[in-house]
Design an enzyme around this catalytic site. Sequence first.
Site, PDB file in Angstrom:
ATOM      1  N   ASP A 188       0.364 -22.413 -28.421  1.00 42.81           N
ATOM      2  CA  ASP A 188       0.334 -20.964 -27.873  1.00 42.81           C
ATOM      3  C   ASP A 188      -0.968 -20.613 -26.938  1.00 42.81           C
ATOM      4  O   ASP A 188      -1.816 -21.145 -26.484  1.00 42.81           O
ATOM      5  CB  ASP A 188      -1.030 -19.796 -29.005  1.00 42.81           C
ATOM      6  CG  ASP A 188      -1.042 -18.877 -28.433  1.00 42.81           C
ATOM      7  OD1 ASP A 188      -0.407 -18.579 -27.385  1.00 42.81           O
ATOM      8  OD2 ASP A 188      -1.743 -17.990 -29.344  1.00 42.81           O
TER       9      ASP A 188
ATOM     10  N   HIS B  39      -4.328 -19.848 -33.089  1.00 48.36           N
ATOM     11  CA  HIS B  39      -5.968 -19.666 -32.493  1.00 48.36           C
ATOM     12  C   HIS B  39      -7.073 -20.276 -33.462  1.00 48.36           C
ATOM     13  O   HIS B  39      -7.677 -19.663 -33.456  1.00 48.36           O
ATOM     14  CB  HIS B  39      -5.934 -18.065 -32.918  1.00 48.36           C
ATOM     15  CG  HIS B  39      -4.960 -16.605 -32.066  1.00 48.36           C
ATOM     16  ND1 HIS B  39      -5.848 -15.677 -31.619  1.00 48.36           N
ATOM     17  CD2 HIS B  39      -3.985 -17.124 -30.854  1.00 48.36           C
ATOM     18  CE1 HIS B  39      -4.591 -15.355 -31.174  1.00 48.36           C
ATOM     19  NE2 HIS B  39      -3.852 -15.973 -30.487  1.00 48.36           N
TER      20      HIS B  39
ATOM     21  N   ASP C  19       6.782 -16.628 -26.569  1.00 53.86           N
ATOM     22  CA  ASP C  19       4.965 -17.211 -26.293  1.00 53.86           C
ATOM     23  C   ASP C  19       5.270 -16.617 -28.514  1.00 53.86           C
ATOM     24  O   ASP C  19       4.582 -16.180 -28.785  1.00 53.86           O
ATOM     25  CB  ASP C  19       4.745 -16.169 -26.128  1.00 53.86           C
ATOM     26  CG  ASP C  19       2.884 -15.941 -26.717  1.00 53.86           C
ATOM     27  OD1 ASP C  19       2.489 -17.044 -26.852  1.00 53.86           O
ATOM     28  OD2 ASP C  19       2.452 -14.511 -25.983  1.00 53.86           O
TER      29      ASP C  19
ATOM     30  N   GLU D 168      -2.867 -13.865 -21.409  1.00 58.52           N
ATOM     31  CA  GLU D 168      -2.853 -12.870 -22.025  1.00 58.52           C
ATOM     32  C   GLU D 168      -3.080 -12.527 -23.385  1.00 58.52           C
ATOM     33  O   GLU D 168      -3.631 -11.210 -24.225  1.00 58.52           O
ATOM     34  CB  GLU D 168      -1.011 -13.774 -22.745  1.00 58.52           C
ATOM     35  CG  GLU D 168       0.185 -12.906 -23.802  1.00 58.52           C
ATOM     36  CD  GLU D 168      -0.468 -13.041 -24.932  1.00 58.52           C
ATOM     37  OE1 GLU D 168       0.230 -12.281 -26.133  1.00 58.52           O
ATOM     38  OE2 GLU D 168      -1.176 -13.167 -25.508  1.00 58.52           O
TER      39      GLU D 168
ATOM     40  N   HIS E 255       2.762 -17.466 -21.064  1.00 65.23           N
ATOM     41  CA  HIS E 255       1.377 -16.745 -20.560  1.00 65.23           C
ATOM     42  C   HIS E 255       0.645 -18.393 -20.879  1.00 65.23           C
ATOM     43  O   HIS E 255       0.753 -19.280 -21.227  1.00 65.23           O
ATOM     44  CB  HIS E 255       0.463 -15.872 -21.406  1.00 65.23           C
ATOM     45  CG  HIS E 255      -0.430 -16.459 -23.028  1.00 65.23           C
ATOM     46  ND1 HIS E 255      -1.009 -17.311 -23.191  1.00 65.23           N
ATOM     47  CD2 HIS E 255      -0.094 -16.528 -24.238  1.00 65.23           C
ATOM     48  CE1 HIS E 255      -0.831 -17.432 -24.328  1.00 65.23           C
ATOM     49  NE2 HIS E 255       0.040 -16.721 -25.133  1.00 65.23           N
TER      50      HIS E 255
END
Lengths: 464, 464
Positions: free
Chosen positions: B291, B424, B353, B325, B279
Amino acid sequence: MKALIGLSACLLVGASAFAQVPTIDDKHLKIAAELRDEALKSSIGYEVVESLTTEVGPRMAGTPGDAAAVKWGVAKLQELGFDKVWTEPVTFPTWKRGSEKAEVVAPYPQPLVITALGFSVGTPEGGLSAEIIEFDTLEDLINAPEGIAEGKIVFIKNRMKRARDGSGYGPAVSARGRGAVEAAKKGAVAIMIRSIGTDSHRMAHTGMMRYEEGVKRIPAAALSAPDADLLENMIRRGKPVTVKLEIEAEDGPDYTSQNVIGEIRGSEKPDEYIILGAHLDSWDLGTGALDDGAGIGITVAAAELIARLPERPKRSIRVIMFANEEQGLVGGKAYAEAHKDELTRIITAAESDFGAGKIWRLDSRVKQEAIPVVEKMAKIMEPLGISYGNNRAGGGPDLIPLRGYGISVFSLRQDGTDYFDYHHTPDDTFDKIEKESLDQNTAAYVVLAYIAAQMEGDFGFGIE
Amino acid sequence: MKALIGLSACLLVGASAFAQVPTIDDKHLKIAAELRDEALKSSIGYEVVESLTTEVGPRMAGTPGDAAAVKWGVAKLQELGFDKVWTEPVTFPTWKRGSEKAEVVAPYPQPLVITALGFSVGTPEGGLSAEIIEFDTLEDLINAPEGIAEGKIVFIKNRMKRARDGSGYGPAVSARGRGAVEAAKKGAVAIMIRSIGTDSHRMAHTGMMRYEEGVKRIPAAALSAPDADLLENMIRRGKPVTVKLEIEAEDGPDYTSQNVIGEIRGSEKPDEYIILGAHLDSWDLGTGALDDGAGIGITVAAAELIARLPERPKRSIRVIMFANEEQGLVGGKAYAEAHKDELTRIITAAESDFGAGKIWRLDSRVKQEAIPVVEKMAKIMEPLGISYGNNRAGGGPDLIPLRGYGISVFSLRQDGTDYFDYHHTPDDTFDKIEKESLDQNTAAYVVLAYIAAQMEGDFGFGIE
């Protein structure tokens, strides 16, 4: 070492004839060893750091956290049964951090993680945008042609080297301290340095910088290591890179904080004393666990272990929580000034201010005749993985002024391999402290303090 | 495994009689091995991630970074010589993060590091102060009495477990997704969770949360791990802990981004194709290196290596950079919907991913008759440290919609031991990528793609 042992053997032969030759008897060495073992089982030091970081947290000099820390320090020393607890005033100028933002404006817009350096001025209202000019080191900037950075933001990309003894810090940190002055001399409107640190996390390392009379005061900030990488990667593409800085920061009025002092009062020579020091202030970004909550925990715990003995030691043990180390050793200077009439009564001193890594070496700065006592001390520390190093100890930052007057000092050298991963960042938090390592530190400090308190003779004064 | 080998032997005996029994010839296996070795020497994947993180950086769905990433993706695929490059629209609601601050107000005032969860509402003007009520897990909150959190801020302190396969994520992440709804049902005014992550750094992990029709929408944030520790330590002291939250966040208008698709056109069966997916969007805090910049680099590099061969493979290889995503697999759903008439022409699909850790296992989801081809594929991957796992592969998040229709998929399972240290957070940056590991990933993907492109027969459709 062999030469020293030979010398000490000669001196011991003559010990009865020369009262000034320092000795320590076996009874006290045995108690020192018991204190060492007790320290490894104790959790006082760890609890003290947890208490300071939880109940006070950030305590930058001159902030409400500073005041809270002083209050905490007095209460903690009283709670732990120190015989005498007092404070002594320390006055200094202050600095206030506001919001801080940076972003690449062109050619690849994205935010950057920065932090202002201590005592930096802010940017003008609305921020400041300029092209970046990159230098490998501060020296390269100094040696660059006049006017080379005119209207630009200087970026110094030098990387600090990781080392057990922290020796990478000295060569790197000059860019932080002096970068703004040198950049301004070349016409720069601001300076950003790669953080003085060894990690690769998205946190910038703050720390002191200084301006110079007659040189324009320009904003100074540190980039996190990944952001410094990013900027390098952008610059390498060959297009001009423009960065916008928005830093709020300002000088404040003078503030009076306190050195917090706790004493275990000696039974025979109460006015002779051993100093165990650490600094109570921290930078504002983290909770000051490693810098220097750990030192506070180690020194308080070492003294507290001695206070648990059925009898007070011969000499006093003084734990000093120095005010404002970070912004110029202000507490250390104030202590030396306030106590300059009693310098010869300081038997020795040691400061813990390098995190919570295990101690691997004992260095001293004592008169030659006292080396045999130091060697016996080192022998008691041997099971902790500590060996004797040399007689050129520094003693710690807040002891520099006292050392300047000639007192003897010790350095219990810690493993600082990871210290500069966290130093002066938001990441300097309690989870970074390993209890086992902290206890090992306490064990070494208690051996040092107890032997110094009980020895016959002294470590000398006026040592070169 | 033994049973499978027995079965495949039987099937091979009958291969000439049944054209549909999949096979792969030695010539192609040899080329696959050469491609594998070439991948380990190539630096394309690494350069692609460097390019994306440097020239685009954060690219949260619906932001200017999203648009820049689409532009970058098209240009990069064209530059690398893909035969066909195009985009397909993907529309979704958006969310905007503003400033976010938290601090303990009493009894131990100090700042906390938080980040708002994706699609959280903001706090009222001037912030929100309330007492903390702590729960071990989301389940404990669900099982607590009605009204227990009335007027309070719920704090869920559950710690995610570290595991190579990332299996600690599933059990922990429900607190992030559903915490706000459950907390609001008990009367809470806000929720803070311990970050869903495995690190102990002063960075909070963002990620999606959801509200429920008819349940009050309360602000939701994650605390960094050290801050969650701090809050626990404060609460343990028994006094009420009050926290002030100031979160700016708001929903935005719908936005149309693009799936970016590049194809290496097949020479014999161009309309049959292999999907390699990753993604293109990221969260806003880091530069999306792990990510999912890594996935973009790996899949683009694998296809590019095949394009370097003197001849095009029989089937087409389609690299899909999925849009959005992170906020609900929106690009994956859009692709499945737009291509639902050609599902049987998808030979197989795999998405990368899970960062840039080395691949240790190959899982498939194929018809039983195709297992011998998978075993031959695994054999070529063996020098990479990869062994065959099972036939229950998931394929990757953006392939869930396609898999729902019955396509065959592969999972090249990466070592994700450290993945959730950075996931994240602002710390998801290029320096976290190890080139050697990334190249190993590319090597595995090129083997998979090439064998799937050249095999006789297929992996089946409508697999349970």
